[in-house]
Design a protein around this motif. Structure first.
Motif, PDB file in Angstrom:
ATOM      1  N   ILE A 193      -3.044  -6.914  -3.504  1.00  0.00           N
ATOM      2  CA  ILE A 193      -3.386  -8.637  -4.066  1.00  0.00           C
ATOM      3  C   ILE A 193      -2.585  -9.489  -4.836  1.00  0.00           C
ATOM      4  CG2 ILE A 193      -5.116 -10.413  -4.002  1.00  0.00           C
ATOM      5  CD1 ILE A 193      -5.760  -9.034  -1.149  1.00  0.00           C
ATOM      6  N   THR A 194      -2.586  -8.447  -5.172  1.00  0.00           N
ATOM      7  CA  THR A 194      -1.751  -9.306  -6.692  1.00  0.00           C
ATOM      8  C   THR A 194       0.150  -8.518  -6.654  1.00  0.00           C
ATOM      9  OG1 THR A 194      -1.840  -6.868  -7.924  1.00  0.00           O
ATOM     10  CG2 THR A 194      -2.872  -9.006  -7.765  1.00  0.00           C
ATOM     11  N   GLY A 195       0.490  -7.759  -6.447  1.00  0.00           N
ATOM     12  CA  GLY A 195       1.294  -7.299  -6.072  1.00  0.00           C
ATOM     13  C   GLY A 195       2.269  -6.319  -7.474  1.00  0.00           C
ATOM     14  N   LYS A 196       1.330  -6.033  -8.367  1.00  0.00           N
ATOM     15  CA  LYS A 196       1.833  -5.185  -9.526  1.00  0.00           C
ATOM     16  C   LYS A 196       1.738  -3.841  -9.043  1.00  0.00           C
ATOM     17  CE  LYS A 196      -0.369  -8.183 -12.457  1.00  0.00           C
ATOM     18  NZ  LYS A 196      -1.790  -9.240 -13.042  1.00  0.00           N
ATOM     19  N   GLU A 197       2.605  -3.364  -9.783  1.00  0.00           N
ATOM     20  CA  GLU A 197       2.785  -1.892  -9.660  1.00  0.00           C
ATOM     21  C   GLU A 197       1.564  -1.356 -10.101  1.00  0.00           C
ATOM     22  OE1 GLU A 197       6.006  -0.802  -8.755  1.00  0.00           O
ATOM     23  OE2 GLU A 197       7.064  -2.598  -9.036  1.00  0.00           O
ATOM     24  N   ALA A 212       1.433  -1.002   0.010  1.00  0.00           N
ATOM     25  CA  ALA A 212       0.221   0.100  -0.078  1.00  0.00           C
ATOM     26  C   ALA A 212       0.624   0.842  -0.442  1.00  0.00           C
ATOM     27  CB  ALA A 212      -0.706  -0.116   0.851  1.00  0.00           C
ATOM     28  N   LEU A 213       2.173   1.413   0.653  1.00  0.00           N
ATOM     29  CA  LEU A 213       2.949   2.068   0.820  1.00  0.00           C
ATOM     30  C   LEU A 213       3.409   2.475  -0.146  1.00  0.00           C
ATOM     31  CD1 LEU A 213       5.012   2.019   4.586  1.00  0.00           C
ATOM     32  CD2 LEU A 213       2.586   3.664   3.735  1.00  0.00           C
ATOM     33  N   ARG A 214       3.851   1.545  -1.422  1.00  0.00           N
ATOM     34  CA  ARG A 214       4.173   1.872  -2.581  1.00  0.00           C
ATOM     35  C   ARG A 214       3.510   1.969  -3.782  1.00  0.00           C
ATOM     36  NH1 ARG A 214       9.838  -1.976  -2.663  1.00  0.00           N
ATOM     37  NH2 ARG A 214      10.055  -2.729  -1.091  1.00  0.00           N
ATOM     38  N   GLY A 215       1.898   1.660  -3.204  1.00  0.00           N
ATOM     39  CA  GLY A 215       1.439   2.176  -3.715  1.00  0.00           C
ATOM     40  C   GLY A 215       1.146   1.152  -5.826  1.00  0.00           C
ATOM     41  N   LYS A 216       1.170  -0.103  -4.902  1.00  0.00           N
ATOM     42  CA  LYS A 216       1.154  -1.439  -5.379  1.00  0.00           C
ATOM     43  C   LYS A 216       0.139  -2.322  -5.100  1.00  0.00           C
ATOM     44  CE  LYS A 216       6.006  -3.239  -6.163  1.00  0.00           C
ATOM     45  NZ  LYS A 216       6.852  -4.769  -5.751  1.00  0.00           N
TER      46      LYS A 216
END
Ligand SMILES: Cc1cc2nc3c(=O)[nH]c(=O)nc-3n(C[C@H](O)[C@H](O)[C@H](O)COP(=O)(O)OP(=O)(O)OC[C@H]3O[C@@H](n4cnc5c(N)ncnc54)[C@H](O)[C@@H]3O)c2cc1C
Length: 575
Positions: free
Chosen positions: A449-453, A442-446
């Motif tokens: 659930i999927t971890g996609k950018e 969430a902090l990275r903006g991904k």
């Protein structure tokens, strides 16, 4: 030339230093985070937040003074592929340590030791995979860790390769994470670019209060447990990782306070349900490593450290039946904790009050054992007087975060502070590590659930809200799994437990049968689906609910076919 070799030692000094001023003055990291609770989830959060792109300067506040082997918390974690995602994504060193220090021993290699000394102990089967770990008994820990690190990097390239679970005692898991922090600190001190934030581990600090400060950050007041002195730490991000009785969560739920921290107090009051495993009490009797179990032919069967044992008693009553459980441990020289898990009205809590009564009770319950060979008077006494721990309710906090008016500061809940349940579904630490992954993404903006950018969040508040929006439903499903999964696995002895276990086992077996007959089209029960780590908790529960809904439709159709006409006639007559 002397300086570089000294840096790792200096970093260790700073890591454990009791001086906040000295530690903080060396850091030029702009953001600071405070984590309350130095359990496994708190330490994993500290590692995540200190690393880029977050690069927070992190302070972990833990109420325990030193982490040492504690027989009251001598349970083992089973870190499964869900929990390993946190390591695989960013901390391969931690995964290598887990693989080196954890045991792959499996519940399927369980030996049931019969109560009657005249009945032979069943043969233990050895799996090939298992033997390979025993080919190098002389291998020293460091070499083994390096070797495992290599193999884990291969596994990392393809998630499907490594689907193994690792049993690791709680204190070893905490040591593992602290070692990871020490190594990171040493590397940070040696590096000229400070992309990684510092981690200050402060033990002996009990959380007291949270207050928003004028500079936009949040102040965390703690009391030093041994001296009673008060200290204050501040950060823009506060993480509550202080376990299932979270004091930070209680503070957010306090509607008598009126700062922005208490803008949604009702959301932080936990919702809880009692499962058949809630309220069970647990303590351990410490057995020596590699102890022998006398067999019916007079020989001693040496216990294998990486095998699971269930030792049955001669007693069969509601208040005196208890099976001793031994789970796998990697270290063959480690004390073997035998779990005693019972209802609170069991003899263990009501009649076993001191060392001599404990010894007499165990000698009668487990006559196969020559107890003097394993347990001394001091251990009998400690065991008899230990209060043990109680399995919690199935509970969760609807609120997972609260943010300040400027959206630049906030508080988030992770691990048992956000959700807790009895350990029967084996997800405690795994669900906590899933929270850390979700917060990180969430902090990275991904996509959580999927971890996609995805898009970088506008501010901290936006990221925390996304964490709550996506992780909240996952946690609600997790709590339903814990209520209905398999809460009878402790062979609880009450009559209603026996009936409940029979009904639940029949339900699981029936769903399994339907699954097989429909070639996998009808999903099996949630406890079976949970073993597939590719499924999220929400997907597990949705699929299980689908089968339940299908059952209900079939049942209603049957009732309608049987009694529908009768009902119509009655209605017709009445009209
Ligand atoms: C009896 C029992 C048996 C269990 N068995 C298993 C099992 O077999 N397998 C499994 O996976 N899980 C098991 N669990 C669950 C497991 O312990 C948790 O899911 C896991 O430890 C969660 O980690 P955590 O870091 O969120 O919380 P915890 O491990 O509870 O850590 C919280 C930390 O916060 C600290 N803390 C608490 N209050 C304060 C305060 N006011 N100020 C400062 N620090 C504070 C505590 O000292 C602790 O170190 C069991 C739980 C219980 C109660």
């Amino acid at each position: 030339m002397l300086l570089p070799p000294l840096l790792p030692w200096l970093s260790l000094f700073l890591l454990w230093s009791d001086s906040p001023t000295l530690a903080l003055s060396l850091s030029d990291a702009p953001k600071s985070a405070v984590i309350v609770g130095g359990g496994p989830v708190g330490l994993a959060t500290a590692l995540t937040l200190s690393n880029p792109p977050h690069s927070y300067d992190v302070t972990v506040l833990e109420q325990a003074s030193v982490e040492q082997y504690d027989p009251t918390k001598a349970y083992l974690y089973n870190v499964n592929p869900r929990g390993q995602v946190w390591m695989k994504e960013h901390f391969p060193g931690a995964l290598a340590k887990l693989q080196a220090r954890g045991s792959q021993g499996s519940m399927s290699r369980i030996t049931i030791v019969p109560a009657d000394p005249q009945t032979p102990i069943p043969q233990i089967k050895t799996l090939d995979r298992y033997d390979t770990t025993k080919n190098n008994p002389q291998q020293d820990g460091e070499a083994e860790e390096a070797e495992v690190e290599q193999s884990s990097s291969v596994a990392l390239k393809d998630d499907k390769v490594d689907t193994r679970n690792y049993w690791i005692p709680r204190h070893s898991m905490i040591c593992l994470l602290e070692d990871e922090i020490k190594e990171q600190e040493a590397a940070r001190m040696a590096s000229s670019t400070k992309q990684v934030g510092a981690i200050h581990l402060k033990k002996d600090r009990k959380f007291a209060s949270l207050t928003p400060s004028e500079d936009g950050t949040v102040k965390v007041a703690v009391q030093e447990v041994t001296t009673g002195e008060t200290e204050t730490y501040s950060g823009s991000l506060i993480v509550a990782a202080d376990g299932f009785n979270s004091a930070v969560r209680d503070c957010l739920a306090d509607d008598k306070q009126t700062s922005w921290l208490q803008t949604k107090p009702a959301q932080f009051r936990v919702k809880r349900w009692k499962s058949p495993a809630s309220g069970l009490r647990m303590k351990v009797i410490q057995m020596p490593p590699g102890f022998g179990i006398p067999d019916s032919d007079g020989t001693l069967k040496t216990t294998e450290n990486e095998y699971t044992y269930a030792i049955r008693p001669t007693f069969t009553g509601f208040n005196n039946f208890v099976s001793l459980g031994l789970l796998p441990v990697k270290d063959p020289s480690m004390i073997r904790p035998a779990n005693v898990i019972t209802r609170p009205d069991h003899d263990i809590w009501t009649k076993v009050t001191d060392g001599p009564t404990a010894k007499a009770w165990f000698s009668e319950a487990y006559p196969r054992f020559h107890w003097d060979d394993y347990v001394d008077d001091a251990e009998w006494d400690r065991f008899a007087k230990a209060a043990g721990t109680t399995f919690p309710y199935c509970q969760y906090s609807p609120g997972l975060q609260v943010t300040g008016p400027q959206q630049t500061s906030g508080v988030a809940l992770v691990g048992d502070a956000a959700h807790a349940f009895p350990p029967d579904i084996g997800q405690g630490i795994n669900a906590g590590l899933c929270d850390v992954v979700a917060l990180d993404r969430a902090l990275r903006g991904k996509d959580i659930i999927t971890g996609k950018e995805g898009e970088t969040p506008a501010n901290l508040g936006a990221a925390l809200k996304e964490y709550e929006r996506v992780q909240g439903p996952q946690i609600r499903s997790l709590i339903r799994i814990s209520r209905f999964g398999f809460p009878y696995q402790y062979r609880q002895s009450w009559f209603r437990d026996r009936v409940g276990r029979l009904l639940l086992t029949s339900n699981i077996a029936f769903r399994m049968l339907l699954n097989k007959l429909s070639f996998g089209k009808i999903p099996p029960s949630c406890i079976v689906l949970l073993q597939n780590s590719q499924l999220t908790y929400r997907q597990v529960m949705r699929r299980a609910d689908l089968t339940t809904a299908a059952f209900c439709v079939v049942l209603l159709a049957f009732l309608w076919a049987k009694f529908g006409m009768m009902l119509m006639n009655i209605i017709g007559l009445a009209i």
